[in-house]
Design an enzyme around this catalytic site. Structure first.
Site, short mmCIF file in Angstrom:
data_model
loop_
_atom_site.label_atom_id
_atom_site.label_comp_id
_atom_site.label_asym_id
_atom_site.label_seq_id
_atom_site.Cartn_x
_atom_site.Cartn_y
_atom_site.Cartn_z
N ASP A 159 0.81 -1.22 0.00
CA ASP A 159 0.00 0.00 0.00
C ASP A 159 0.84 1.27 0.00
O ASP A 159 2.03 1.26 0.35
CB ASP A 159 -0.90 0.03 1.24
CG ASP A 159 -2.09 -0.91 1.13
OD1 ASP A 159 -2.10 -1.77 0.21
OD2 ASP A 159 -3.01 -0.81 1.97
N HIS A 306 3.61 -2.34 3.08
CA HIS A 306 3.61 -0.99 2.51
C HIS A 306 4.91 -0.70 1.76
O HIS A 306 5.99 -1.09 2.22
CB HIS A 306 3.42 0.04 3.63
CG HIS A 306 2.10 -0.05 4.30
ND1 HIS A 306 1.81 -1.04 5.22
CD2 HIS A 306 0.99 0.73 4.20
CE1 HIS A 306 0.56 -0.87 5.66
NE2 HIS A 306 0.06 0.19 5.05
#
Length: 338
Positions: A159, A306
């Site tokens: 992400d 992430h």
């Protein structure tokens, strides 16, 4: 006393004989037609014989209207029957001819009265050329947390990129022939189109992660949610170039609700969640990230990590350990379900 001669009846004249023959013939015809046992006793014709059926034989005529070239078969009815032989099927009885109704009218039912003529419409026999309806949009209500194939597979998702760590993560994935899904923020994609194209060139897939990553996402008004989802998708597609696909939307912080799921579905995307969250964004330390993944992962799981949004040094270091571990555990890399 004179002898009186015995009077003998005079022989019948030819006229009387002819009349009698006609009477007998007429009785025979009437008896055959009416099924009578005898025409009468005055002429002595067709007297019933004891033990013999007095019903006339039944004549079977052809039912197709063709003339007969030979003798017509007859079946004698048995006594006390309805006219059908005891050991045979009932004789075929010719059906009355029913005129065929002309085209465009309704024929009367057999034995009924003709109905009012009605106009009929010819039915086309050629295949329909009506195009098939487009596929229905993805139904909301299900946030995905498993792989497309199931079994001993895993979906890696990253992400908040693209960011400084995206290139390093792409290098590691290439070493282990692993594929992953990148959930990109719209404004980051617009600022780094080269990285978006690199993700696609390496065979990975893209996910919408909103324009600005607002939280709590589930509290956004409808119009704001529409903008965050649709505008981010447009930014990602523009950065990736023609033909870019965006198959999922992941709400920031997992803030899904009925409204934003419906918005996502209306745009042809699926709502993407996760099943493993090592909270790498909080930088808990490499051992913590690795340990959490190893404890939480089950076959068919979706791992959340992430590649943007801050310092992702720990994420890159943890991935260096997790990729060989996943391969050693027999996992193969898959996409999230759609």
């Amino acid at each position: 006393m004179p002898h009186s001669a015995t009077r003998r009846p005079s022989p019948p004249t030819r006229t009387a004989l002819t009349a009698r023959r006609r009477l007998v013939a007429g009785c025979v015809v009437a008896a055959a037609a009416l099924g009578l046992a005898a025409c009468g006793t005055a002429s002595g014709a067709l007297q019933p014989t004891a033990g013999v059926s007095t019903q006339p034989p039944i004549t079977l005529a052809p039912t197709d209207g063709r003339p007969t070239d030979g003798p017509v078969a007859t079946v004698a009815p048995t006594p006390d029957s309805d006219g059908a032989p005891a050991s045979a099927a009932p004789p075929a009885v010719p059906k009355p001819h029913t005129p065929q109704a002309p085209a465009g009218t309704s024929a009367a039912p057999h034995g009924g009265t003709p109905s009012t003529p009605v106009t009929t419409t010819a039915v086309a026999t050629t295949p329909s050329t009506t195009p098939a309806p487009p596929p229905a949009p993805v139904k909301p209500g299900t946030v995905i947390g498993s792989t497309a194939s199931g079994g001993r597979t895993v979906a890696l998702t990253f992400d908040d990129g693209p960011g400084p760590a995206t290139g390093q993560i792409l290098d590691l994935l290439a070493q282990y022939h692993a594929k992953a899904t990148f959930c990109e923020i719209g404004q980051n994609a617009a600022a780094n189109p080269a990285l978006v194209k690199r993700v696609l060139a390496a065979g990975h897939r893209l996910c919408d992660h909103s324009v600005h990553h607002p939280q709590p996402f589930a509290k956004l008004p409808h119009d704001k949610a529409v903008y965050e989802i649709s505008a981010a998708r447009d930014m990602i597609v523009k950065a990736g170039g023609p033909g870019t696909r965006v198959d999922w939307f992941r709400a920031p912080g997992g803030g899904f609700n009925a409204d934003n799921e419906q918005i996502t579905a209306s745009l042809g995307m699926s709502s993407l969640g996760w099943s493993v969250d090592p909270r790498d964004w909080s930088r808990p330390g490499v051992p913590a990230i690795v340990s959490t993944v190893q404890k939480q992962l089950k076959p068919g799981g979706v791992i959340l990590m992430h590649d943007g949004g801050g310092d992702r040094t720990q994420t890159v270091a943890a991935l260096k350990q997790l990729l060989p571990w996943l391969v050693a555990q027999g996992y193969t890399f898959d996409w999230p379900a759609e």
